[in-house]
Design an enzyme around this catalytic site. Structure first.
Site, short mmCIF file in Angstrom:
data_model
loop_
_atom_site.label_atom_id
_atom_site.label_comp_id
_atom_site.label_asym_id
_atom_site.label_seq_id
_atom_site.Cartn_x
_atom_site.Cartn_y
_atom_site.Cartn_z
N HIS A 110 0.89 -1.15 -0.02
CA HIS A 110 -0.13 0.02 0.15
C HIS A 110 0.95 1.34 0.01
O HIS A 110 0.29 2.60 -0.24
CB HIS A 110 -0.99 0.02 1.20
N ASP A 140 0.40 -7.32 1.48
CA ASP A 140 0.66 -6.41 1.54
C ASP A 140 2.19 -6.18 1.54
O ASP A 140 2.66 -5.26 2.40
CB ASP A 140 0.16 -5.68 2.79
N GLY A 213 3.28 6.81 7.79
CA GLY A 213 4.57 6.81 7.37
C GLY A 213 5.62 5.66 7.87
O GLY A 213 6.59 5.43 7.19
N ASN A 214 5.05 5.06 8.81
CA ASN A 214 6.05 4.04 9.51
C ASN A 214 5.76 2.56 8.52
O ASN A 214 6.81 1.92 8.65
CB ASN A 214 5.70 3.55 10.81
N SER A 215 4.86 2.61 7.73
CA SER A 215 4.52 1.35 6.83
C SER A 215 5.67 1.04 6.11
O SER A 215 6.30 1.91 5.47
CB SER A 215 3.30 1.72 6.05
#
Length: 367
Positions: A110, A140, A213-215
């Protein structure tokens, strides 16, 4: 049928969503020419700390030094449509982890989906164009490649050995480059968690602070080993510290296939299964006490070739009872393409057992 497909992320609703992906910071601008220059900035040298005490030289400090350089920022630039159906430039950001020194980076699907341009920001200050190698929506996970060599890499751990309560250290880029390389510390709160957006992955739960933003960033143990990739968190009033990461053992299997062929080959039975809750969502009343109802069989699929039909009720796979859609999917996903499974089912009040050779799941149709 597409099983376990991730829903499209709508970042504007993240503040009120129960579950949200953690890499969805976005900005939208009027459509214009996308022209991001590739730049090289001077490295930001670490301050020489000299000898420090054991009390200060904690696992988090050591992890920040060893794993931090392998964590990157990823900016996703694409084109979307606004509420008036006008084309607008959309910019999102997330994180990634370098796992090969020749420029291979693991991140979340994503983070990079629907991109026209990917910009990768390294910890040493350089900014390079990234190319999508492959992505897998069900888990993901995605792999991005940059044209660089001799890069710092993260060491993979073994997520099967993780213990509840052990330290968990997250490194990523919440809110983009302004806060790049942020380190947060918590513990592993639980193992093998399932969430409503994904019935394929069993997640690690942590209370380490994970934000948009940590994804795609790093979740690391006290030994400095990468144990997970942060992906989802719960965002709701009254709930804090509930974030979820994809276990690194799952990640390793996926990225091997993505690097090798650009996609993940998954086993495919070829049925549309219904349990009582699923049937109710589609307006049907299902009157079975156990098993999973076969609502539809795809023409030419493994199930079709084995003789399964609509209205059959699958009772077990390889002797293990299945009483829900998630259970039958889990059993199928525990096998590989080409495996033979035994399915016991009921037809006209009579039990039957048939052997089925699992096929490769067809690629999703592009819109």
């Amino acid at each position: 049928m597409k099983l376990g497909k991730f829903s499209k992320l709508i970042c504007a609703a993240a503040a009120v969503a129960v579950l949200t992906f953690t890499g969805c910071g976005t900005n939208e601008e009027s459509k214009g020419e996308i022209n991001t220059p590739v730049t090289e900035a001077a490295p930001n040298p670490s301050k020489n700390m000299g000898n420090i005490s054991d009390a200060r030289n904690t696992p988090a400090v050591r992890v920040a030094k060893t794993v931090g350089p392998a964590v990157v920022g990823i900016t996703n630039r694409g084109v979307a449509r606004d509420m008036f159906n006008r084309q607008v430039e959309s910019t999102g950001w997330g994180s990634g982890v370098i796992f090969r020194s020749d420029g291979y980076i693991v991140t979340n699907n994503h983070v990079v989906s629907d991109s026209q341009e990917l910009i990768v920001s390294l910890a040493d200050g350089r900014t390079l164009n990234g190319k999508l190698v492959g992505s897998d929506e069900l888990t993901d996970i995605a792999v991005v490649k940059i044209d660089a060599t001799d890069l710092p890499t993260a060491k993979f751990g073994n997520s099967d050995e993780i213990m509840v309560g052990e330290p968990a250290i997250a490194i990523g880029n919440p809110m983009g480059s302004e806060y790049s390389g942020s380190v947060t510390v918590g513990v592993i709160s639980a193992l093998n968690r399932t969430i409503s957006t994904n019935d394929v992955v069993s997640f690690l739960q942590t209370d380490a602070a994970i934000n948009q933003g940590n994804s795609g960033g790093a979740l690391v143990n006290a030994d400095g080993e990468l144990i997970g990739i942060p992906s989802v968190k719960i965002v709701r009033n009254g709930f804090e510290g509930m974030a979820f990461a994809i276990p690194i053992n799952t990640v390793k299997e996926v990225i091997e296939e993505l690097v090798d062929k650009g996609y993940v080959a998954r086993p495919y039975l070829g049925i549309t299964p219904f349990d009582k809750p699923t049937a109710a969502r589609y307006g049907y009343v299902l009157s079975i006490e156990k098993g999973v109802y076969v609502f539809q069989v795809a023409l030419g699929s493994a199930a079709d070739r084995a003789g399964l039909q609509r209205d059959d009720v699958i009772l077990s796979i390889d002797g293990k009872e299945v009483n829900s859609v998630s259970e039958i999917r889990a059993e199928i996903n525990s096998h590989k393409v080409g495996d033979t499974i035994k399915i016991t089912y009921v037809r006209n009040k009579t039990n039957h057992t048939v052997e089925v050779v699992l096929q490769e799941m067809p690629a999703p149709e592009k819109q």
